[in-house]
Design an enzyme around this catalytic site. Structure first.
Site, PDB file in Angstrom:
ATOM      1  N   HIS A  31      31.395  48.804  33.622  1.00  0.00           N
ATOM      2  CA  HIS A  31      32.607  48.050  33.275  1.00  0.00           C
ATOM      3  C   HIS A  31      33.476  48.778  32.258  1.00  0.00           C
ATOM      4  CE1 HIS A  31      31.283  45.110  35.948  1.00  0.00           C
ATOM      5  NE2 HIS A  31      30.089  45.134  35.388  1.00  0.00           N
TER       6      HIS A  31
ATOM      7  N   GLU B  83      28.858  42.168  48.556  1.00  0.00           N
ATOM      8  CA  GLU B  83      28.371  43.115  47.551  1.00  0.00           C
ATOM      9  C   GLU B  83      26.866  42.995  47.332  1.00  0.00           C
ATOM     10  OE1 GLU B  83      30.477  42.484  43.857  1.00  0.00           O
ATOM     11  OE2 GLU B  83      30.460  40.322  44.069  1.00  0.00           O
TER      12      GLU B  83
ATOM     13  N   ASP C  24      28.722  46.945  43.372  1.00  0.00           N
ATOM     14  CA  ASP C  24      27.464  46.208  43.358  1.00  0.00           C
ATOM     15  C   ASP C  24      26.637  46.483  44.607  1.00  0.00           C
ATOM     16  OD1 ASP C  24      27.225  44.822  40.903  1.00  0.00           O
ATOM     17  OD2 ASP C  24      28.942  43.606  41.486  1.00  0.00           O
TER      18      ASP C  24
ATOM     19  N   CYS D 220      37.145  46.630  47.931  1.00  0.00           N
ATOM     20  CA  CYS D 220      37.743  46.681  46.591  1.00  0.00           C
ATOM     21  C   CYS D 220      36.838  47.359  45.567  1.00  0.00           C
ATOM     22  CB  CYS D 220      38.123  45.282  46.125  1.00  0.00           C
ATOM     23  SG  CYS D 220      36.708  44.193  46.005  1.00  0.00           S
TER      24      CYS D 220
END
Ligand code: PEP
Ligand code: MG
Length: 582
Positions: free
Chosen positions: A191, A433, A457, A504
Site C-alpha cells: 500500500h 482477487e 491480491d 484494476c
C-alpha cells in the site's frame, strides 16, 4: 557514497535531504566518531538534553491547572533524570573511550542502568526502568532531530526514510514537502507503493534496514525508476541523475500527445484505459493523462481517520464530487476494503494473527452491515450525478455474494420507500482477487454486471506470498502460469456470460503484461493515471492478432521467467520499444 537496491515502487527521481521518520521507539544508529569530533558529539548531546528538558517544562506550563500532583511529580522526576550528573559524566567518559556516536553511547549507558535497576529487590525502583527508557527516547528524538510531530508538520522538502509507513502516515503528511520515500519494508504492490504512486512521489521500498544506515539530514538520491537509493552521492553522479530526470520527464510529456487518441491496436481492436484513484487530489491527473474513466476508486481512504467513519452525508458529497468532475465518463467506486493491511479501527478489538486472511472487506460487512448499508445509501444517492458503477472487494464465493447483493437490494427498497432518487440501472460488479472466486467465476458471472480482476491480491493469494513482505517478494510473479491461467479463466467466464471484464490490479499497468492481457481478451485496463499514455502507446503499436498468437505460445510455458523473457524478446523483435522508458 553508498548504493542500495530495493524495489522501484513509484517512478521518478529525487535528490534531497533525508528525514528519518521512525515511530515510537527510535532505532539507534551506530557509527565511529573520529577523535576530533568527540567534542561536537558531546555538545550535540548537551543540546539534546536542554531541548528535552525544555520540552517537559513547556508541557508542564501548557497543562497548568489541569495537571495532577502525580503528573507534576513525574515530570519533575524526568527533568531530574535527564540532567543526572552521573549519566552525563558516564556519557563523556564512554565517548572518549569508545569513539562511537553519542546516540549509541547513550543507548549503552541507559541499558547498563536498566540492568542495574532490574537487579534490585525494590519493585518501585525497578519501575523506574520505564522512565529511563522514556527519557532516553526523548533525548534520542532530539539527537536525531526528530520532533514529536507527524509528517503533517514538515516545513522543508525532504526524503522520508522509514522502517515502514502506514497509509495514514502518507495521507496526513505535508505532501508538498515530501519529495521522496524510502522504506525498509514493502514491495511494489504494497500500500505504501500504491499511495506513493498516486501522489507522484518517487519511492523505493523493501530495502531491509536502510532506516538504520541513513543518518538524519544525509543527502540521498531516490531512483524510483530503477529501485536504487544512493547515499551521499558525488557531484558527477548527481549531475547524471539530474540529466536522467530531465530526459524521463521530457519523455512523459511527449506521451501526452496521445491523450486524444483511443487505445486501438493496429488491426482495429479498441480497449478502455481507465485510472485508479485513492484520493480526490488525483482527479486532475486522471483527465490530464487521457483516462477513459475511473476503473477503481479505492474508497477506504475516506475512512482513514481512526475511530470515526464518515457519515452518509459526508460520503455522498465525496462521491458526488468525483462523479460531477468526471461528467459522463464512467466511475467505478469500490466499497470499503476494510481490514487486512488497510484500514482497521475501533471495530478491530481483537488482534488478528493473519489479518490478510482474516476479517476483511465482505467478511467485515457481514458483522457490521450498517457500515456497508450507509456506504451503499451514499453511493446510490450519488449515482444520479454521473456515470457510477459499484464494486465489492474480496468476494470469495457465491454465498457471500448473495448476502451482499441481498443487502444492496434492502438499501434500494428503503430508498424507494423514502422516495429518494437513484439510478435503477446502476451496474454492480465484483473484484476477482481471491482464487476461489476466480475458479468459480463462471458461477459468479450470473449475478453481476462486471468483473474487475484485482491482481495485487490474486497473485498474493494464489502463490501464498504476502504482497507487502520484501523477503518473499521474489516469489511475487505476475507471469506465474497459475496466475495467468486464473486470469484466462476469469476473462473467459465473463465473455461466456456476456458481462464486462476489467482489470484494476497493478498488472494492468505493467508494460510486459499488457501484451498478454490483450491476447487473453481483456477489454478494460485500469491503472495509476500516469501509466496510461505508456500503455496506450504500446497498444497502438501492436496487432491484436499477433498478441493472441504470442499468448497461445506463452500459455504453454512452465516457468514465470521463461514467459517474461519470451514477452521481452517478442517486444524487441516486433516493436520500436525502449525498455528504459518502460
Ligand atoms: C488488487 O488487489 O489488485 C486491488 C486492485 O486492490 P487493492 O490493491 O486495493 O487491494
Ligand atoms: Mg485487493
Amino acid at each position: 557514497m553508498n548504493e542500495y537496491k530495493g524495489f522501484a515502487a513509484s517512478p521518478g527521481i529525487s535528490i534531497g535531504k533525508s528525514y528519518l521518520y521512525i515511530e515510537k521507539e527510535y532505532a539507534t544508529p551506530k557509527y565511529d566518531i573520529p577523535e576530533e569530533e568527540i567534542k561536537s558529539e558531546h555538545e550535540r548531546f548537551l543540546k539534546a538534553v536542554v531541548k528535552a528538558t525544555d520540552e517537559i517544562k513547556g508541557l508542564k506550563n501548557q497543562k497548568k491547572k489541569k495537571i495532577s500532583k502525580e503528573e507534576c511529580r513525574l515530570m519533575d522526576s524526568h527533568i531530574l533524570m535527564l540532567n543526572d550528573p552521573e549519566i552525563k559524566s558516564k556519557i563523556v567518559k564512554n565517548l572518549h573511550e569508545k569513539k562511537k556516536n553519542v546516540e549509541w553511547i547513550l543507548f549503552e549507558v541507559i541499558e547498563e542502568n536498566i540492568e542495574k535497576l532490574n537487579a534490585l529487590e525494590d519493585p518501585y525502583l525497578r519501575e523506574r526502568t520505564t522512565d529511563l527508557v522514556d527519557i532516553s527516547q526523548r533525548i534520542l528524538r532530539h539527537l536525531l532531530l526528530k520532533r514529536r510531530q507527524s509528517l503533517a508538520d514538515l516545513t522543508e522538502e525532504v526524503i522520508v526514510v522509514a522502517n515502514s509507513l502506514l497509509p495514514s502516515d502518507i495521507l496526513v503528511m505535508n505532501k508538498e514537502m515530501v519529495i521522496g520515500i524510502v522504506t525498509d519494508t514493502g514491495s511494489i504492490t504494497s500500500h505504501i507503493a500504491i499511495l506513493a504512486k498516486s501522489l507522484r512521489i518517487p519511492a523505493v521500498v523493501g530495502l531491509s534496514n536502510i532506516s538504520e544506515l541513513i543518518r538524519q539530514g544525509d543527502e540521498i538520491i531516490v531512483d524510483g525508476n530503477n529501485g536504487k537509493v544512493i547515499v551521499k552521492p558525488g557531484q558527477s553522479l548527481k549531475r547524471l541523475f539530474i540529466s536522467n530526470l530531465k530526459k524521463w520527464k521530457a519523455h512523459e510529456i511527449k506521451l501526452l500527445d496521445l491523450n486524444e487518441l483511443p487505445a486501438t491496436t493496429l488491426d482495429g481492436r479498441t480497449v478502455m484505459l481507465e485510472s485508479n484513484i485513492e484520493l480526490p487530489e488525483e482527479l486532475e491527473s486522471v483527465i490530464s493523462h487521457g483516462a477513459d474513466g475511473i476503473g477503481l476508486y479505492r474508497s477506504e481512504f475516506l475512512f482513514i481517520k481512526p475511530e470515526i467513519f464518515p457519515s452518509e452525508e459526508q460520503q455522498y458529497i465525496a462521491y458526488k464530487n468525483v462523479l460531477e468532475f468526471m461528467g459522463d465518463k464512467g466511475v467505478c467506486i469500490r466499497t470499503l476494503d476494510y481490514g487486512g493491511e488497510k484500514i482497521t479501527t475501533a471495530f478491530h478489538e481483537k488482534h488478528e494473527e493473519n489479518p490478510i486472511l482474516g476479517w476483511r472487506a465482505v467478511r467485515f460487512y457481514l458483522s457490521h452491515p450498517e457500515v456497508l448499508k450507509t456506504q451503499l445509501r451514499a453511493l446510490l444517492r450519488a449515482s444520479i450525478h454521473g456515470n457510477l458503477r459499484i464494486m465489492f472487494p474480496m468476494i470469495s464465493g457465491v454465498e457471500e455474494l448473495e448476502k451482499i447483493l441481498g443487502m444492496t437490494e434492502e438499501v434500494k427498497i428503503d430508498l424507494r420507500k423514502s422516495k429518494i432518487d437513484f439510478n435503477e440501472d446502476i451496474e454492480i460488479g465484483i473484484m476477482i482477487e481471491v482464487p476461489s472466486a476466480a475458479l468459480t467465476s463462471d458461477i459468479l458471472a450470473n449475478y453481476v454486471d462486471f468483473f474487475s480482476i484485482g491482481t495485487n491480491d490474486l497473485i498474493q493469494y494464489t502463490i501464498a506470498v504476502d504482497r507487502g513482505n520484501e523477503r518473499v517478494a521474489y516469489l511475487y510473479e505476475p507471469f506465474h502460469p497459475a496466475v495467468l491461467r486464473l486470469i484466462q479463466k476469469v476473462i473467459n467466464s465473463a465473455k461466456d456470460s456476456g458481462i464486462k471484464i476489467e482489470m484494476c490490479g497493478e498488472m494492468a499497468g505493467n508494460i510486459y503484461a499488457t501484451i498478454i492481457l490483450l491476447g487473453l481478451g481483456l477489454e478494460s485496463f485500469s491503472m495509476i493515471s500516469f501509466r496510461i499514455p505508456k500503455i496506450k502507446k504500446l497498444i497502438r503499436s501492436v496487432s491484436y492478432e499477433d498478441t493472441v498468437k504470442l499468448t497461445e505460445e506463452v500459455m504453454k510455458l512452465s516457468h514465470a521467467k521463461q514467459i517474461e523473457t519470451r514477452i521481452k524478446q517478442w517486444m524487441e523483435e516486433h516493436l520500436d520499444f525502449d525498455p528504459d522508458q518502460k
